[in-house]
Design a protein around this motif. Structure first.
Motif, PDB file in Angstrom:
ATOM      1  N   PRO A   1      -1.349   1.825  -8.239  1.00 34.18           N
ATOM      2  CA  PRO A   1      -2.731   2.233  -7.972  1.00 34.18           C
ATOM      3  C   PRO A   1      -2.893   2.711  -6.538  1.00 34.18           C
ATOM      4  O   PRO A   1      -2.071   2.402  -5.672  1.00 34.18           O
ATOM      5  CB  PRO A   1      -3.532   0.949  -8.212  1.00 34.18           C
ATOM      6  N   ALA A   2      -3.927   3.465  -6.282  1.00 31.50           N
ATOM      7  CA  ALA A   2      -4.245   3.862  -4.912  1.00 31.50           C
ATOM      8  C   ALA A   2      -4.936   2.701  -4.199  1.00 31.50           C
ATOM      9  O   ALA A   2      -5.620   1.891  -4.831  1.00 31.50           O
ATOM     10  CB  ALA A   2      -5.149   5.092  -4.916  1.00 31.50           C
ATOM     11  N   GLY A   3      -4.737   2.608  -2.883  1.00 30.96           N
ATOM     12  CA  GLY A   3      -5.494   1.646  -2.088  1.00 30.96           C
ATOM     13  C   GLY A   3      -4.730   0.466  -1.549  1.00 30.96           C
ATOM     14  O   GLY A   3      -5.274  -0.315  -0.761  1.00 30.96           O
ATOM     15  N   TRP A   4      -3.440   0.299  -1.924  1.00 28.52           N
ATOM     16  CA  TRP A   4      -2.673  -0.832  -1.403  1.00 28.52           C
ATOM     17  C   TRP A   4      -2.124  -0.487  -0.030  1.00 28.52           C
ATOM     18  O   TRP A   4      -1.652   0.620   0.213  1.00 28.52           O
ATOM     19  CB  TRP A   4      -1.514  -1.172  -2.330  1.00 28.52           C
TER      20      TRP A   4
ATOM     21  N   ALA B   1       9.874  -4.181  -5.116  1.00 23.87           N
ATOM     22  CA  ALA B   1       8.985  -4.968  -5.974  1.00 23.87           C
ATOM     23  C   ALA B   1       8.322  -6.098  -5.198  1.00 23.87           C
ATOM     24  O   ALA B   1       7.125  -6.358  -5.352  1.00 23.87           O
ATOM     25  CB  ALA B   1       9.768  -5.532  -7.158  1.00 23.87           C
ATOM     26  N   ILE B   2       9.082  -6.780  -4.348  1.00 26.31           N
ATOM     27  CA  ILE B   2       8.529  -7.885  -3.556  1.00 26.31           C
ATOM     28  C   ILE B   2       7.427  -7.382  -2.633  1.00 26.31           C
ATOM     29  O   ILE B   2       6.351  -7.983  -2.523  1.00 26.31           O
ATOM     30  CB  ILE B   2       9.652  -8.582  -2.763  1.00 26.31           C
ATOM     31  N   VAL B   3       7.680  -6.253  -1.954  1.00 26.80           N
ATOM     32  CA  VAL B   3       6.679  -5.701  -1.040  1.00 26.80           C
ATOM     33  C   VAL B   3       5.427  -5.276  -1.800  1.00 26.80           C
ATOM     34  O   VAL B   3       4.295  -5.555  -1.366  1.00 26.80           O
ATOM     35  CB  VAL B   3       7.267  -4.507  -0.253  1.00 26.80           C
ATOM     36  N   LEU B   4       5.609  -4.617  -2.930  1.00 23.35           N
ATOM     37  CA  LEU B   4       4.441  -4.138  -3.680  1.00 23.35           C
ATOM     38  C   LEU B   4       3.628  -5.296  -4.253  1.00 23.35           C
ATOM     39  O   LEU B   4       2.388  -5.262  -4.238  1.00 23.35           O
ATOM     40  CB  LEU B   4       4.886  -3.199  -4.805  1.00 23.35           C
ATOM     41  N   MET B   5       4.288  -6.345  -4.739  1.00 26.04           N
ATOM     42  CA  MET B   5       3.528  -7.484  -5.256  1.00 26.04           C
ATOM     43  C   MET B   5       2.780  -8.183  -4.134  1.00 26.04           C
ATOM     44  O   MET B   5       1.625  -8.604  -4.304  1.00 26.04           O
ATOM     45  CB  MET B   5       4.452  -8.466  -5.972  1.00 26.04           C
ATOM     46  N   ASP B   6       3.418  -8.291  -2.983  1.00 29.31           N
ATOM     47  CA  ASP B   6       2.752  -8.900  -1.832  1.00 29.31           C
ATOM     48  C   ASP B   6       1.497  -8.106  -1.463  1.00 29.31           C
ATOM     49  O   ASP B   6       0.431  -8.679  -1.229  1.00 29.31           O
ATOM     50  CB  ASP B   6       3.724  -8.957  -0.653  1.00 29.31           C
ATOM     51  N   HIS B   7       1.602  -6.787  -1.421  1.00 26.31           N
ATOM     52  CA  HIS B   7       0.445  -5.957  -1.079  1.00 26.31           C
ATOM     53  C   HIS B   7      -0.609  -5.967  -2.181  1.00 26.31           C
ATOM     54  O   HIS B   7      -1.807  -5.849  -1.891  1.00 26.31           O
ATOM     55  CB  HIS B   7       0.887  -4.535  -0.757  1.00 26.31           C
ATOM     56  N   ALA B   8      -0.186  -6.113  -3.414  1.00 24.32           N
ATOM     57  CA  ALA B   8      -1.158  -6.206  -4.515  1.00 24.32           C
ATOM     58  C   ALA B   8      -2.027  -7.442  -4.344  1.00 24.32           C
ATOM     59  O   ALA B   8      -3.257  -7.385  -4.486  1.00 24.32           O
ATOM     60  CB  ALA B   8      -0.424  -6.264  -5.855  1.00 24.32           C
ATOM     61  N   LEU B   9      -1.409  -8.559  -4.001  1.00 29.19           N
ATOM     62  CA  LEU B   9      -2.149  -9.803  -3.811  1.00 29.19           C
ATOM     63  C   LEU B   9      -3.009  -9.743  -2.545  1.00 29.19           C
ATOM     64  O   LEU B   9      -4.135 -10.259  -2.519  1.00 29.19           O
ATOM     65  CB  LEU B   9      -1.192 -10.987  -3.745  1.00 29.19           C
ATOM     66  N   ARG B  10      -2.499  -9.101  -1.502  1.00 30.20           N
ATOM     67  CA  ARG B  10      -3.266  -8.960  -0.280  1.00 30.20           C
ATOM     68  C   ARG B  10      -4.496  -8.058  -0.482  1.00 30.20           C
ATOM     69  O   ARG B  10      -5.575  -8.325   0.041  1.00 30.20           O
ATOM     70  CB  ARG B  10      -2.363  -8.422   0.830  1.00 30.20           C
ATOM     71  N   HIS B  11      -4.319  -7.010  -1.263  1.00 31.58           N
ATOM     72  CA  HIS B  11      -5.440  -6.115  -1.556  1.00 31.58           C
ATOM     73  C   HIS B  11      -6.490  -6.852  -2.380  1.00 31.58           C
ATOM     74  O   HIS B  11      -7.699  -6.725  -2.126  1.00 31.58           O
ATOM     75  CB  HIS B  11      -4.944  -4.887  -2.324  1.00 31.58           C
ATOM     76  N   ARG B  12      -6.042  -7.636  -3.341  1.00 32.79           N
ATOM     77  CA  ARG B  12      -6.981  -8.393  -4.172  1.00 32.79           C
ATOM     78  C   ARG B  12      -7.748  -9.413  -3.344  1.00 32.79           C
ATOM     79  O   ARG B  12      -8.953  -9.608  -3.532  1.00 32.79           O
ATOM     80  CB  ARG B  12      -6.213  -9.113  -5.304  1.00 32.79           C
ATOM     81  N   ALA B  13      -7.062 -10.023  -2.387  1.00 33.80           N
ATOM     82  CA  ALA B  13      -7.715 -11.021  -1.537  1.00 33.80           C
ATOM     83  C   ALA B  13      -8.767 -10.378  -0.623  1.00 33.80           C
ATOM     84  O   ALA B  13      -9.824 -10.978  -0.372  1.00 33.80           O
ATOM     85  CB  ALA B  13      -6.677 -11.752  -0.692  1.00 33.80           C
ATOM     86  N   GLN B  14      -8.494  -9.170  -0.150  1.00 33.84           N
ATOM     87  CA  GLN B  14      -9.410  -8.534   0.789  1.00 33.84           C
ATOM     88  C   GLN B  14     -10.527  -7.757   0.088  1.00 33.84           C
ATOM     89  O   GLN B  14     -11.684  -7.810   0.518  1.00 33.84           O
ATOM     90  CB  GLN B  14      -8.633  -7.560   1.703  1.00 33.84           C
TER      91      GLN B  14
END
Length: 352
Positions: free
Chosen positions: A215-218, A337-350
């Protein structure tokens, strides 16, 4: 020793040594409810493990993963996931002749200068053996990303030494030991590697990895840019000496009228940015290329020094990959994959 954890919200902490009893990872931050068992992780470990062809190290490790915690009745619980991989085929005697000397191109000298002590067996902590826990942690991230966001991550070898490998089909990647996307070039790669092994030498490689449908935005606009974190992770992989995203160094010869990806109501017309603009994902495929250096452990005698600073000739015996890039594809996939999952969770948190 610090610097063993990758990620902020999805964290993979790597532990162990090449010739210790076991290696492993603690994966913290995985959301609860993900269906997970050892087979999900083993699938990826089998793609990386040694001894799978004559072109890689003949160390025979089953790389059987054990899940020690964080999974109950087939689902992640949200607590740390402990992963253990036992070492079963270490031959420490192969390294007795280099215990007091430094192999050129290897981490022996710098480890000794930093810590004063080092484990010479198989390279100890600097061994590519320690990429197995990374692949194990990345397997969890790959499954979560695909199930939660429909993201597919896959890679291939695009160059082995002087031999460029034209992309033909993703279907070919899993059918040869090189992860080459072109079946016709495999005999040439095999002949090249056979001669290299006879020479007692090594060679580098180039690996490409693609994350499709992100998705866009991470990402973040400054220090925690998505592309910066990707580069940071890739440079943490043994033997990687270069990382490029999108056009990479090719952008040097591009004009702005060519490099800037034009946008239409139907989407982007090109992807020279590699799926990241201003440190944030654009929604296009994220494309990454890494350069893997030649293996430092070779049979050819080379000049070095010992602990006393005296000149010596070093010849590295034992079982080594003449091209570590051959087994690098699943590792590069895991890191992305590790970096993208980390950013996915960070985006969701913010951003919710």
């Amino acid at each position: 020793m610090s610097g063993n954890t990758l990620g902020k919200l999805f964290c993979v902490t790597n532990f162990g040594e090449s010739h210790g009893p076991a290696i492993g990872a603690v994966v913290d931050g995985c959301p609860p409810g993900l269906a997970l068992d050892a087979a999900d992780i083993q699938l990826e470990l089998d793609r990386r493990r040694p001894g799978t062809s004559r072109h890689v190290t003949q160390r025979q490790e089953a790389d059987q993963v054990e899940i020690l915690s964080g999974v109950y009745q087939g689902l992640t619980t949200g607590t740390p996931i402990g992963l253990l991989i036992r070492n079963t085929d270490a031959r420490s005697k192969d390294y007795s002749n280099i215990a007091d000397t430094f192999r050129p191109g290897h981490a022996d000298y710098t480890y000794s200068r930093k810590f004063g002590e080092r484990d010479p067996r198989g390279g100890g902590r600097s061994s590519a053996r320690l990429t197995a826990p990374t692949v194990a942690g990345g397997a969890i991230a790959k499954k979560w990303l695909e199930q939660t966001h429909g993201i597919k991550i896959r890679g291939y070898m695009s160059q082995l030494g002087p031999i460029a490998i034209p992309f033909e089909s993703w279907d070919e990647v899993g059918n040869n030991p090189f992860y080459a996307p072109n079946a016709q070039i495999v005999p040439e790669l095999e002949a090249y590697m056979d001669q290299l092994r006879r020479d007692g030498d090594s060679i580098g490689a180039r690996i490409e990895v693609v994350a499709e449908h992100p998705p866009a935005g991470w990402g973040e606009p400054l220090y925690d840019r998505l592309d910066a974190d990707i580069a940071h992770a890739m440079m943490g992989l043994n033997a990687v000496k270069g990382v490029s995203i999108g056009a990479g160094f090719g952008c040097v010869t591009q004009r702005g009228s060519e490099h800037g990806d034009e946008i239409t109501p139907g989407g982007f017309l090109s992807n020279h940015a590699g799926g990241v603009l201003g440190g944030i994902s654009s929604g296009q495929a994220i494309t990454v290329s890494v350069a893997v250096k030649p293996t430092s452990s070779i049979r050819i005698e080379r000049q070095s020094i010992n602990r006393a600073g005296e000149p010596v000739q070093v010849q590295t015996l034992g079982r080594h990959d003449p091209c570590v890039g051959i087994r690098a594809t699943p590792i590069v996939e895991a890191l992305l994959a590790i970096v993208l999952m980390d950013h996915a969770l960070r985006h969701r948190a913010q951003c919710g």
